[in-house]
Design a protein around this motif. Structure first.
Motif, mmCIF file in Angstrom:
data_model
loop_
_atom_site.group_PDB
_atom_site.id
_atom_site.type_symbol
_atom_site.label_atom_id
_atom_site.label_comp_id
_atom_site.label_asym_id
_atom_site.label_seq_id
_atom_site.Cartn_x
_atom_site.Cartn_y
_atom_site.Cartn_z
ATOM 1 N N PHE A 44 -8.140 81.209 31.633
ATOM 2 C CA PHE A 44 -8.217 81.434 30.190
ATOM 3 C C PHE A 44 -7.171 82.434 29.721
ATOM 4 N N GLY B 199 -11.849 81.333 36.239
ATOM 5 C CA GLY B 199 -12.011 81.205 34.801
ATOM 6 C C GLY B 199 -11.279 82.285 34.032
ATOM 7 N N ASN C 28 -14.250 71.994 36.485
ATOM 8 C CA ASN C 28 -15.714 72.014 36.545
ATOM 9 C C ASN C 28 -16.268 70.917 37.436
ATOM 10 N N TYR D 129 -9.936 71.511 32.155
ATOM 11 C CA TYR D 129 -11.274 72.099 32.070
ATOM 12 C C TYR D 129 -12.305 71.187 32.738
ATOM 13 N N ALA E 178 -19.556 75.044 34.185
ATOM 14 C CA ALA E 178 -18.972 75.337 32.873
ATOM 15 C C ALA E 178 -19.466 76.679 32.342
ATOM 16 N N GLN E 179 -20.734 76.994 32.572
ATOM 17 C CA GLN E 179 -21.271 78.287 32.133
ATOM 18 C C GLN E 179 -20.685 79.435 32.945
ATOM 19 N N ILE F 256 -17.590 79.429 34.592
ATOM 20 C CA ILE F 256 -16.148 79.610 34.390
ATOM 21 C C ILE F 256 -15.853 80.216 33.021
ATOM 22 N N THR F 257 -16.752 80.009 32.050
ATOM 23 C CA THR F 257 -16.573 80.608 30.723
ATOM 24 C C THR F 257 -17.312 81.936 30.596
ATOM 25 N N THR F 258 -17.995 82.355 31.658
ATOM 26 C CA THR F 258 -18.797 83.596 31.710
ATOM 27 C C THR F 258 -19.887 83.611 30.649
ATOM 28 N N VAL F 259 -20.359 82.428 30.229
ATOM 29 C CA VAL F 259 -21.451 82.352 29.248
ATOM 30 C C VAL F 259 -22.770 82.730 29.915
ATOM 31 N N THR G 272 -4.503 81.477 26.948
ATOM 32 C CA THR G 272 -4.314 82.354 25.790
ATOM 33 C C THR G 272 -2.847 82.715 25.617
#
Length: 304
Positions: free
Chosen positions: A132, A128, A65, A61, A99-100, A102-105, A136
């Motif tokens: 993930f 991302g 990033n 991770y 980071a935002q 790749i996490t789709t935040v 998972t």
């Protein structure tokens, strides 16, 4: 007279410094010149410890990033809606933007404002989603993979038994559920020097007084009588202590939780041998008559 088995797959050849082939239920064999494929990665990540697995996830991770943050830095800070500062500050801002993304935040504090910034951030969003999904799948595989939880005694003992001597060891279930039709098979290898001075292994089926039972609610003591059919019959106590022996064990049973048969490997060598000892009682009864199993007593032995 004990009957020597054909090579069960570990080779007859040995030497004075030969290590054990199975330790803690895992193979102790080193492989060289082995062809590797991408399929090996999944098997490796499923079987490693949780600590190492989580360390790999965290490292991956941070690394991904950092790479995208560096790419964004090469594109130029002007492509993003941030105030330009020092090189380190710009990289930190773009690292957190990565980071935002790749996490789709997507908090909205920083947004791509150019074609190349949009292309790279869109590509990172795809990376991302794929990464993930992969993690998972690994998490599900690690949690859903059935594992046998069998505990073997630390020692094997040799003691007088009936009209002869016997070799004994104990097993128990580390869980509280019932083991259905547990079965244990064991092969013994004895390493000795031949006439030419070389060390060779001889393999024997270890005949047990009983190697299969209907179910196992408590501890199970496995007994091998050292009678004339035993490969250990001809050895004195002193010779047994100096003998190079390894016992390969395959334990199997039906696990009601997973509704399938589970297997566990184990091995002993004669450095774990205790002569003229016996296993202590491992269970008792409470005031209501219920059987109480003390897991700490699996390894309790006492001198005869």
């Amino acid at each position: 007279m004990a009957r020597i088995l054909k090579d069960p797959g570990v080779g007859y050849k040995s030497n004075r410094n030969a290590q054990r082939l199975i330790i803690n239920g895992s193979s102790n064999v080193k492989h060289i010149n082995r062809a590797r494929t991408i399929d090996d990665l999944y098997t490796y990540l499923i079987n490693i410890s949780w600590g190492l697995f989580l360390a790999y996830v965290l490292l991956g991770y941070v690394l991904i990033n950092a790479i995208f943050g560096f790419v964004y830095l090469l594109i130029g800070v002007q492509e993003f809606q941030i105030v330009k500062g020092s090189l380190w500050e710009d990289f930190i801002h773009l690292f957190f933007f990565s980071a935002q993304t790749i996490t789709t935040v997507g908090y909205g504090a920083i947004a791509p404002n150019g074609v190349w910034a949009g292309v790279i951030s869109s590509l990172e969003a795809l990376v991302g989603l794929m990464s993930f999904s992969f993690i998972t799948g690994l998490l599900y595989g690690r949690f859903s993979k059935p594992k046998a939880k069998i505990k073997f005694s630390d020692h094997i003992v040799v003691r007088d038994f009936e009209d002869t001597r016997a070799l004994m060891f104990r097993v128990m279930n580390k869980r509280t559920n019932m083991m259905i039709e547990p079965e244990l098979n064991a092969i013994m290898s004895i390493t000795e020097k031949n006439e030419t001075g070389e060390f060779n292994r001889a393999f024997y089926q270890l005949n047990l007084e009983r190697n299969k039972i209907m179910y196992l609610p408590t501890m199970w003591t496995l007994v091998h009588k050292m009678d004339k059919e035993s490969p250990l019959y001809k050895y004195s106590k002193e010779e047994l202590e100096a003998l190079e022996v390894e016992i390969y064990i395959l334990f199997q049973y039906h696990e009601e939780t997973f509704n399938q048969k589970l297997y566990q490997l184990h091995s002993y060598d004669f450095s774990q041998l205790k002569i003229d000892y016996k296993f202590d009682v491992s269970y008792d009864f409470d005031e209501d008559g219920f059987t109480i199993i003390d897991h700490h007593k699996l390894n309790d032995i006492k001198k005869i």
